[in-house]
Motif scaffolding. Sequence first.
Motif, short mmCIF file in Angstrom:
data_model
loop_
_atom_site.label_atom_id
_atom_site.label_comp_id
_atom_site.label_asym_id
_atom_site.label_seq_id
_atom_site.Cartn_x
_atom_site.Cartn_y
_atom_site.Cartn_z
N ARG A 103 -8.44 17.43 46.76
CA ARG A 103 -8.24 18.22 48.16
C ARG A 103 -7.92 19.51 47.73
NH1 ARG A 103 -7.72 14.34 52.33
NH2 ARG A 103 -7.50 12.28 51.27
N GLY A 104 -7.16 19.56 46.51
CA GLY A 104 -6.87 21.04 46.20
C GLY A 104 -8.11 22.08 45.98
N ALA A 105 -9.05 21.25 45.24
CA ALA A 105 -10.31 22.19 44.80
C ALA A 105 -11.10 22.15 46.18
CB ALA A 105 -10.88 21.30 43.85
N ALA A 106 -11.09 21.20 47.04
CA ALA A 106 -11.96 21.39 48.19
C ALA A 106 -11.34 22.61 48.99
CB ALA A 106 -11.82 19.86 48.96
N ALA A 107 -10.30 22.64 49.26
CA ALA A 107 -9.65 23.75 49.95
C ALA A 107 -9.94 25.10 49.32
CB ALA A 107 -8.02 23.58 50.00
N SER A 108 -9.84 25.14 48.05
CA SER A 108 -10.10 26.22 47.50
C SER A 108 -11.70 26.78 47.42
CB SER A 108 -10.05 26.17 45.78
OG SER A 108 -10.12 27.49 44.90
N ILE A 109 -12.41 25.94 47.55
CA ILE A 109 -13.96 26.14 47.68
C ILE A 109 -14.05 26.76 49.16
CG2 ILE A 109 -16.07 25.12 48.08
CD1 ILE A 109 -15.56 22.97 45.97
N ILE A 110 -13.51 26.12 50.16
CA ILE A 110 -13.51 26.67 51.56
C ILE A 110 -12.82 28.02 51.55
CG2 ILE A 110 -12.80 26.16 53.88
CD1 ILE A 110 -13.48 23.12 52.98
N LEU A 111 -11.87 28.10 51.12
CA LEU A 111 -11.14 29.56 51.08
C LEU A 111 -11.84 30.56 50.02
CD1 LEU A 111 -7.58 27.94 51.47
CD2 LEU A 111 -8.65 29.07 53.19
N ASN A 112 -12.29 30.12 49.08
CA ASN A 112 -12.91 30.83 48.07
C ASN A 112 -11.76 31.82 47.64
OD1 ASN A 112 -15.20 31.51 46.67
ND2 ASN A 112 -15.59 33.54 47.81
N ASP A 113 -10.72 31.06 47.14
CA ASP A 113 -9.60 31.85 46.69
C ASP A 113 -9.54 32.05 45.06
OD1 ASP A 113 -9.04 29.29 45.89
OD2 ASP A 113 -7.22 29.31 46.57
#
Length: 190
Positions: A103-113
């Motif tokens: 979930r952490g990496a999925a959120a990062s991909i979407i936010l492109n942080d």
Amino acid sequence: MTELAPQVKAVRGRAIDARILSVTLDILRGHGPAAVNIEAVAAKAGIAKTTIYRRYDSREHLLRAAIESSTGEVAIPTDLPTYETFKWLLHDAARMAENMVGRGAAASIILNDHPESNDLMREMIKARSVRLTEFLHERVAAGDLKADLDIGLAATVLLGALFGQLIRGGELDDEWADSVLELLWPGFSA
């Protein structure tokens, strides 16, 4: 002091390598790529930073090795009806998302942080989605799916459903897969 046999050293080395990659993936899954660094991995793995640096000269190399270690070929079952194969694909994608991306990496991909790390993860997702695209083409050719089905869009919608559920914190279970297919099947089936 006696020298360790080469075989013992090799086994210990592989165990340390596996531990480093496992801990890296745990951090990635739980907190996203920004949280992955040599210090965090060393602390969580109980391994000296120098041990990690002997294997990986940078955080990016460590992250790439961890992501690559978690990917593999997808062997889609050939003996299932198309609808059941879609369900299997959703479950396989869910396993991949939970066990490899998290979930952490999925959120990062979407936010492109964290663009550099996100590019690595996108490469992994694209590599795995090639088999999905091939499956869709095969099923269109077999007449099971609409002849004019936009394959790229269909793959995007399936992946989007998965990532949306991850971000929402929802379960990726049979009920979820059935709901996704009930919604999408009329638009896919011939």
